[in-house]
Write a protein that holds these residues in place. Structure first.
Motif, PDB file in Angstrom:
ATOM      1  N   THR A 166    -109.219 119.310  11.163  1.00 60.00           N
ATOM      2  CA  THR A 166    -108.154 118.381  10.616  1.00 60.00           C
ATOM      3  C   THR A 166    -108.283 118.399   8.935  1.00 60.00           C
ATOM      4  O   THR A 166    -106.993 118.626   8.454  1.00 60.00           O
ATOM      5  N   ASP A 167    -109.214 118.133   8.539  1.00 62.08           N
ATOM      6  CA  ASP A 167    -109.692 117.737   7.107  1.00 62.08           C
ATOM      7  C   ASP A 167    -109.503 119.300   6.277  1.00 62.08           C
ATOM      8  O   ASP A 167    -108.794 119.314   5.298  1.00 62.08           O
ATOM      9  N   MET A 168    -109.775 120.341   6.999  1.00 63.42           N
ATOM     10  CA  MET A 168    -109.651 121.605   6.587  1.00 63.42           C
ATOM     11  C   MET A 168    -108.111 122.108   6.589  1.00 63.42           C
ATOM     12  O   MET A 168    -107.557 122.497   5.527  1.00 63.42           O
ATOM     13  N   VAL A 169    -107.270 121.826   7.573  1.00 63.61           N
ATOM     14  CA  VAL A 169    -105.878 121.963   7.528  1.00 63.61           C
ATOM     15  C   VAL A 169    -105.215 121.066   6.604  1.00 63.61           C
ATOM     16  O   VAL A 169    -104.392 121.887   5.985  1.00 63.61           O
ATOM     17  N   LEU A 170    -105.760 120.002   6.521  1.00 63.09           N
ATOM     18  CA  LEU A 170    -105.063 119.097   5.367  1.00 63.09           C
ATOM     19  C   LEU A 170    -105.276 119.746   4.035  1.00 63.09           C
ATOM     20  O   LEU A 170    -104.305 119.851   3.242  1.00 63.09           O
ATOM     21  N   VAL A 171    -106.458 120.225   3.599  1.00 61.41           N
ATOM     22  CA  VAL A 171    -106.671 120.843   2.465  1.00 61.41           C
ATOM     23  C   VAL A 171    -105.687 122.027   2.356  1.00 61.41           C
ATOM     24  O   VAL A 171    -105.196 122.404   1.195  1.00 61.41           O
ATOM     25  N   VAL A 172    -105.886 122.974   3.172  1.00 68.21           N
ATOM     26  CA  VAL A 172    -104.891 124.057   3.375  1.00 68.21           C
ATOM     27  C   VAL A 172    -103.429 123.666   3.054  1.00 68.21           C
ATOM     28  O   VAL A 172    -102.994 124.669   2.371  1.00 68.21           O
ATOM     29  N   LEU A 173    -103.070 122.636   3.748  1.00 64.64           N
ATOM     30  CA  LEU A 173    -101.781 122.446   3.629  1.00 64.64           C
ATOM     31  C   LEU A 173    -101.368 122.092   2.020  1.00 64.64           C
ATOM     32  O   LEU A 173    -100.222 122.207   1.504  1.00 64.64           O
ATOM     33  N   SER A 174    -102.455 121.303   1.376  1.00 65.39           N
ATOM     34  CA  SER A 174    -102.147 120.974  -0.030  1.00 65.39           C
ATOM     35  C   SER A 174    -102.153 122.102  -0.889  1.00 65.39           C
ATOM     36  O   SER A 174    -101.184 122.286  -1.876  1.00 65.39           O
ATOM     37  N   LEU A 175    -103.188 123.143  -0.509  1.00 70.50           N
ATOM     38  CA  LEU A 175    -102.844 124.298  -1.369  1.00 70.50           C
ATOM     39  C   LEU A 175    -101.595 125.321  -1.251  1.00 70.50           C
ATOM     40  O   LEU A 175    -101.037 125.513  -2.025  1.00 70.50           O
ATOM     41  N   ILE A 176    -101.274 125.155   0.003  1.00 64.06           N
ATOM     42  CA  ILE A 176     -99.774 125.719   0.231  1.00 64.06           C
ATOM     43  C   ILE A 176     -98.637 124.910  -0.414  1.00 64.06           C
ATOM     44  O   ILE A 176     -97.949 125.541  -1.065  1.00 64.06           O
ATOM     45  N   ASP A 177     -98.890 123.585  -0.610  1.00 63.86           N
ATOM     46  CA  ASP A 177     -98.082 122.775  -1.246  1.00 63.86           C
ATOM     47  C   ASP A 177     -97.970 123.266  -2.660  1.00 63.86           C
ATOM     48  O   ASP A 177     -96.773 123.198  -3.211  1.00 63.86           O
ATOM     49  N   ILE A 178     -98.885 123.283  -3.349  1.00 65.86           N
ATOM     50  CA  ILE A 178     -99.317 123.554  -4.712  1.00 65.86           C
ATOM     51  C   ILE A 178     -98.559 124.987  -5.010  1.00 65.86           C
ATOM     52  O   ILE A 178     -97.900 125.086  -6.102  1.00 65.86           O
ATOM     53  N   ALA A 179     -98.786 125.906  -4.113  1.00 71.89           N
ATOM     54  CA  ALA A 179     -98.430 127.367  -4.258  1.00 71.89           C
ATOM     55  C   ALA A 179     -96.811 127.331  -4.351  1.00 71.89           C
ATOM     56  O   ALA A 179     -96.118 127.953  -5.069  1.00 71.89           O
ATOM     57  N   LEU A 180     -96.071 126.195  -3.165  1.00 75.79           N
ATOM     58  CA  LEU A 180     -94.850 126.405  -3.169  1.00 75.79           C
ATOM     59  C   LEU A 180     -94.188 125.759  -4.429  1.00 75.79           C
ATOM     60  O   LEU A 180     -93.059 126.222  -4.974  1.00 75.79           O
ATOM     61  N   VAL A 181     -94.736 124.698  -4.956  1.00 79.82           N
ATOM     62  CA  VAL A 181     -94.163 124.039  -6.339  1.00 79.82           C
ATOM     63  C   VAL A 181     -94.545 124.927  -7.147  1.00 79.82           C
ATOM     64  O   VAL A 181     -93.679 125.033  -8.076  1.00 79.82           O
TER      65      VAL A 181
END
Length: 166
Positions: free
Chosen positions: A52-67
């Motif tokens: 779960t924590d790994m997925v949360l970090v990956v989602l944060s990275l995707i978020d940064i890439a989208l921004v």
């Protein structure tokens, strides 16, 4: 004569936007630093971190890439629409969408990007839902739905106001 001079001066003020677009490019550097900070923070603990924590970090990275992509899109499209055409050498790489987005298209893409970013944030919140009060969850969903409905309404309005090509 004075009117012509005034109009030239007013037209030249569009160049006051150029430093703002340079400032946006500096925010890309800040995003890149944050992106790699997240990765370097995760790597030493990758074997210990929960899925779960790994997925949360990956989602944060995707978020940064989208921004970051959103910043590039706004920066280049706005520069081309309001300041000057980009003179890109024919032999160098050119982004396929450069010169094709008008302000309405950009607005719709920004709205769609905001919905995507909001979706990622909402997913991150849902993955941590047991630690969040239910009234706050309701607010997160309401805010996300507001973004979705706004983007949808903007798209509909754009279709309704577009003149058919002859």
């Amino acid at each position: 004569m004075a009117e012509k001079l005034f109009e030239r001066l007013m037209y030249a003020t569009r160049w006051l936007l150029a430093p703002i677009y340079i400032g946006l490019s500096l925010t890309l550097i800040a995003l890149g630093i944050k992106f790699f900070q997240e990765i370097f923070h995760l790597l030493p603990h990758v074997m210990d971190v929960s899925e779960t924590d790994m997925v949360l970090v990956v989602l944060s990275l995707i978020d940064i890439a989208l921004v970051g992509g959103l910043i590039v899109m706004v920066m280049f499209t706005s520069y081309e629409n309001f300041v000057s055409r980009l003179d890109i050498d024919e032999n160098s790489e050119k982004l396929g969408w450069l010169g094709t987005l008008d302000t309405n298209s950009l607005k719709n893409k920004v709205a769609a990007s905001i919905v995507a970013i909001s979706s990622i944030h909402l997913l991150k919140i849902f993955m941590n839902a047991e630690n969040i009060e239910s009234d706050k969850l309701l607010w997160y969903v309401a805010i996300h739905l507001t973004f979705v409905l706004s983007a949808f309404a903007m798209g509909i309005l754009d279709k309704l106001t577009k003149k058919p090509a002859h």
